[in-house]
Design a protein around this motif. Structure first.
Motif, mmCIF file in Angstrom:
data_model
loop_
_atom_site.group_PDB
_atom_site.id
_atom_site.type_symbol
_atom_site.label_atom_id
_atom_site.label_comp_id
_atom_site.label_asym_id
_atom_site.label_seq_id
_atom_site.Cartn_x
_atom_site.Cartn_y
_atom_site.Cartn_z
ATOM 1 N N ARG A 108 0.843 -1.207 0.000
ATOM 2 C CA ARG A 108 0.000 0.000 0.000
ATOM 3 C C ARG A 108 0.875 1.252 0.000
ATOM 4 O O ARG A 108 0.599 2.210 -0.724
ATOM 5 C CB ARG A 108 -0.949 -0.057 1.205
ATOM 6 N N LYS A 109 1.942 1.213 0.759
ATOM 7 C CA LYS A 109 2.845 2.363 0.838
ATOM 8 C C LYS A 109 3.448 2.677 -0.551
ATOM 9 O O LYS A 109 3.596 3.837 -0.933
ATOM 10 C CB LYS A 109 3.981 2.020 1.821
ATOM 11 N N ILE A 110 3.782 1.638 -1.277
ATOM 12 C CA ILE A 110 4.349 1.808 -2.626
ATOM 13 C C ILE A 110 3.318 2.498 -3.524
ATOM 14 O O ILE A 110 3.632 3.453 -4.250
ATOM 15 C CB ILE A 110 4.773 0.434 -3.217
ATOM 16 N N ILE A 111 2.073 2.053 -3.442
ATOM 17 C CA ILE A 111 1.017 2.637 -4.285
ATOM 18 C C ILE A 111 0.779 4.109 -3.925
ATOM 19 O O ILE A 111 0.638 4.961 -4.803
ATOM 20 C CB ILE A 111 -0.279 1.800 -4.171
ATOM 21 N N VAL A 112 0.777 4.402 -2.653
ATOM 22 C CA VAL A 112 0.546 5.789 -2.211
ATOM 23 C C VAL A 112 1.683 6.692 -2.719
ATOM 24 O O VAL A 112 1.453 7.785 -3.250
ATOM 25 C CB VAL A 112 0.435 5.849 -0.659
ATOM 26 N N GLN A 134 4.172 -6.005 -12.515
ATOM 27 C CA GLN A 134 3.011 -5.776 -13.388
ATOM 28 C C GLN A 134 1.738 -5.653 -12.555
ATOM 29 O O GLN A 134 0.955 -4.714 -12.701
ATOM 30 C CB GLN A 134 2.883 -6.959 -14.368
ATOM 31 N N VAL A 135 1.555 -6.618 -11.657
ATOM 32 C CA VAL A 135 0.268 -6.676 -10.959
ATOM 33 C C VAL A 135 0.128 -5.562 -9.922
ATOM 34 O O VAL A 135 -0.957 -4.987 -9.767
ATOM 35 C CB VAL A 135 0.029 -8.090 -10.378
ATOM 36 N N LEU A 136 1.217 -5.192 -9.266
ATOM 37 C CA LEU A 136 1.087 -4.076 -8.312
ATOM 38 C C LEU A 136 0.714 -2.806 -9.086
ATOM 39 O O LEU A 136 -0.135 -2.020 -8.654
ATOM 40 C CB LEU A 136 2.377 -3.873 -7.513
ATOM 41 N N SER A 137 1.318 -2.652 -10.248
ATOM 42 C CA SER A 137 0.992 -1.508 -11.085
ATOM 43 C C SER A 137 -0.471 -1.577 -11.561
ATOM 44 O O SER A 137 -1.155 -0.553 -11.664
ATOM 45 C CB SER A 137 1.969 -1.503 -12.263
ATOM 46 N N ASP A 138 -0.955 -2.775 -11.803
ATOM 47 C CA ASP A 138 -2.355 -2.931 -12.228
ATOM 48 C C ASP A 138 -3.325 -2.556 -11.102
ATOM 49 O O ASP A 138 -4.393 -1.982 -11.363
ATOM 50 C CB ASP A 138 -2.619 -4.358 -12.710
ATOM 51 N N VAL A 139 -2.953 -2.865 -9.879
ATOM 52 C CA VAL A 139 -3.795 -2.452 -8.743
ATOM 53 C C VAL A 139 -3.868 -0.921 -8.722
ATOM 54 O O VAL A 139 -4.940 -0.323 -8.561
ATOM 55 C CB VAL A 139 -3.232 -2.997 -7.402
ATOM 56 N N GLU A 152 -6.797 4.102 -9.766
ATOM 57 C CA GLU A 152 -6.719 5.412 -10.424
ATOM 58 C C GLU A 152 -7.962 5.651 -11.290
ATOM 59 O O GLU A 152 -8.547 6.730 -11.283
ATOM 60 C CB GLU A 152 -5.461 5.441 -11.294
ATOM 61 N N ILE A 153 -8.367 4.626 -12.018
ATOM 62 C CA ILE A 153 -9.518 4.788 -12.922
ATOM 63 C C ILE A 153 -10.834 4.760 -12.148
ATOM 64 O O ILE A 153 -11.717 5.579 -12.369
ATOM 65 C CB ILE A 153 -9.497 3.698 -14.016
ATOM 66 N N LYS A 154 -10.932 3.819 -11.234
ATOM 67 C CA LYS A 154 -12.199 3.652 -10.509
ATOM 68 C C LYS A 154 -12.358 4.622 -9.337
ATOM 69 O O LYS A 154 -13.438 4.736 -8.768
ATOM 70 C CB LYS A 154 -12.306 2.210 -9.991
ATOM 71 N N LYS A 155 -11.255 5.266 -8.968
ATOM 72 C CA LYS A 155 -11.268 6.218 -7.849
ATOM 73 C C LYS A 155 -11.850 5.605 -6.572
ATOM 74 O O LYS A 155 -12.637 6.226 -5.850
ATOM 75 C CB LYS A 155 -12.043 7.489 -8.241
ATOM 76 N N LYS A 156 -11.484 4.360 -6.353
ATOM 77 C CA LYS A 156 -11.960 3.632 -5.161
ATOM 78 C C LYS A 156 -10.875 2.659 -4.739
ATOM 79 O O LYS A 156 -10.125 2.180 -5.603
ATOM 80 C CB LYS A 156 -13.151 2.741 -5.559
ATOM 81 N N LEU A 216 -1.911 -11.880 -9.428
ATOM 82 C CA LEU A 216 -3.210 -11.241 -9.179
ATOM 83 C C LEU A 216 -3.916 -11.932 -7.993
ATOM 84 O O LEU A 216 -4.552 -11.274 -7.167
ATOM 85 C CB LEU A 216 -4.076 -11.300 -10.448
ATOM 86 N N ILE A 217 -3.764 -13.235 -7.925
ATOM 87 C CA ILE A 217 -4.341 -13.975 -6.789
ATOM 88 C C ILE A 217 -3.656 -13.510 -5.488
ATOM 89 O O ILE A 217 -4.322 -13.231 -4.484
ATOM 90 C CB ILE A 217 -4.189 -15.508 -6.997
ATOM 91 N N ALA A 218 -2.338 -13.392 -5.534
ATOM 92 C CA ALA A 218 -1.615 -12.915 -4.336
ATOM 93 C C ALA A 218 -2.112 -11.512 -3.965
ATOM 94 O O ALA A 218 -2.358 -11.209 -2.794
ATOM 95 C CB ALA A 218 -0.116 -12.898 -4.598
#
Ligand code: CP
Ligand code: NVA
Length: 309
Positions: free
Chosen positions: A16-20, A138-143, A148-152, A172-174
């Protein structure tokens, strides 16, 4: 030292920290040119060695941009150019040399054991740039892209995967466990996720939903993901496998079962698992998805280099 090898082994709070961080950095560099560094050049003077045993367009270029935008640099190698690839040097010695010259090592390989072996001998962070069991960057970036698109938060969404049980799906399962989102999978029986993956999900007290009918998998989905039926170096009867997936080709009609504003994502490269009309439709965000690799990988690099704030 932090490696980035498999999402399963990274705490949710770090992911989560990486995404933020990626969100913040992406916003902050809107006015900068492609190669201009982020403010403060946090990885100034650092070098990432990237080694590819398999083809890559996006991972190679996006990591180049990622480290450049953090003020560092990269060297890209094909394993067959090294003594290692020619069979003339051990992983242990190669790892020692990489640790001497470089600050980080990204590896795309056909062999998960090779990553493990490098990990035993290397003194710098390793990033898995795709292996048979995982494609974590790839998958962390996809999350990130989904949110970003869904704003949720992704935990509030229903994610659907229609396609092969491959490295991208394993990650994706992980991610579904780490970020607590509902994941439904549509695939032929023969190509369903294996026992090891399912046991790991149960051990973590989570569930994934597997259907052998794409319509059932797509029901009420907010996002439909797909990937090639034949992965890089997939040693199968390609013609036969494609036939077995015929019913799972992504066509426009499948979106009738999903939520009204359902989006389509695909990590690329694509094969014929998806119709052109879907791939290029308004609700397909595949180019934005590819671009976001740069932003998220920057924060992954900062995480690995102990500079994520
Ligand atoms: N999606 C992805 O990893 O693409 P490449 O194989 O081009 O790196
Ligand atoms: N599953 C695909 C992903 C490519 C980025 C493969 O392994 O080839």
């Amino acid at each position: 030292m932090k490696h980035f090898i498999n999402l399963k082994d990274i705490p949710s709070k770090d992911l989560r920290k990486i995404i933020v961080d990626a969100k913040k950095r992406k916003k902050q560099r809107k006015k900068l040119n492609t190669l201009e560094p982020d403010k403060g050049s946090p990885l100034k003077g650092k070098m990432l060695v990237q080694m590819f045993e398999k083809a890559s367009s996006r991972t190679r270029i996006s990591f180049y941009l990622a480290i450049k935008q953090l003020g560092g640099g990269t060297l890209t190698l094909r394993s067959n150019e090294l003594h290692l690839g020619q069979g003339g040097e051990t992983i242990a010695d190669t790892a020692k040399i990489l640790s001497t010259y470089g600050d980080g090592f990204m590896l795309r390989t056909d062999d998960d054991k090779k990553i493990e072996d490098f990990q035993k001998h290397i003194n710098i962070p390793i990033i898995n740039g795709l292996s048979p069991s995982s494609h974590p960057t790839q998958v962390l970036s996809d999350v990130f892209t989904v949110e970003e698109i869904k704003k949720k938060p992704i935990s509030k969404l229903k994610i659907c995967w229609i396609g092969d049980s491959n490295n991208v799906l394993d990650s994706l399962i992980a991610a579904s466990v780490k970020f607590s989102f509902k994941l439904s999978i549509g695939c032929p029986k023969k190509f369903a996720p294996g026992k090891k993956v399912k046991d790991w999900v149960s051990k973590n007290k989570k569930k994934i939903f597997i259907y052998h009918d794409p319509k059932k998998a797509a029901l009420d989905a907010d996002v439909i993901f797909s990937d090639k039926v034949i992965s890089l170096n997939d040693k199968v009867d390609k013609k036969r496998k494609k036939q077995q997936f015929q019913k799972f080709k992504i066509k426009k009609e499948i979106f009738k079962y999903a939520k009204k504003n359902c989006i389509f994502l695909h990590c690329l490269p694509r094969g014929d698992e998806v119709e052109e009309s879907v791939f290029l439709a308004k609700n397909s965000h595949v180019w934005q998805q590819a671009l976001n690799r740069v932003h998220v990988q920057k924060s992954i690099l900062l995480y690995c280099f102990g500079k994520l704030r």
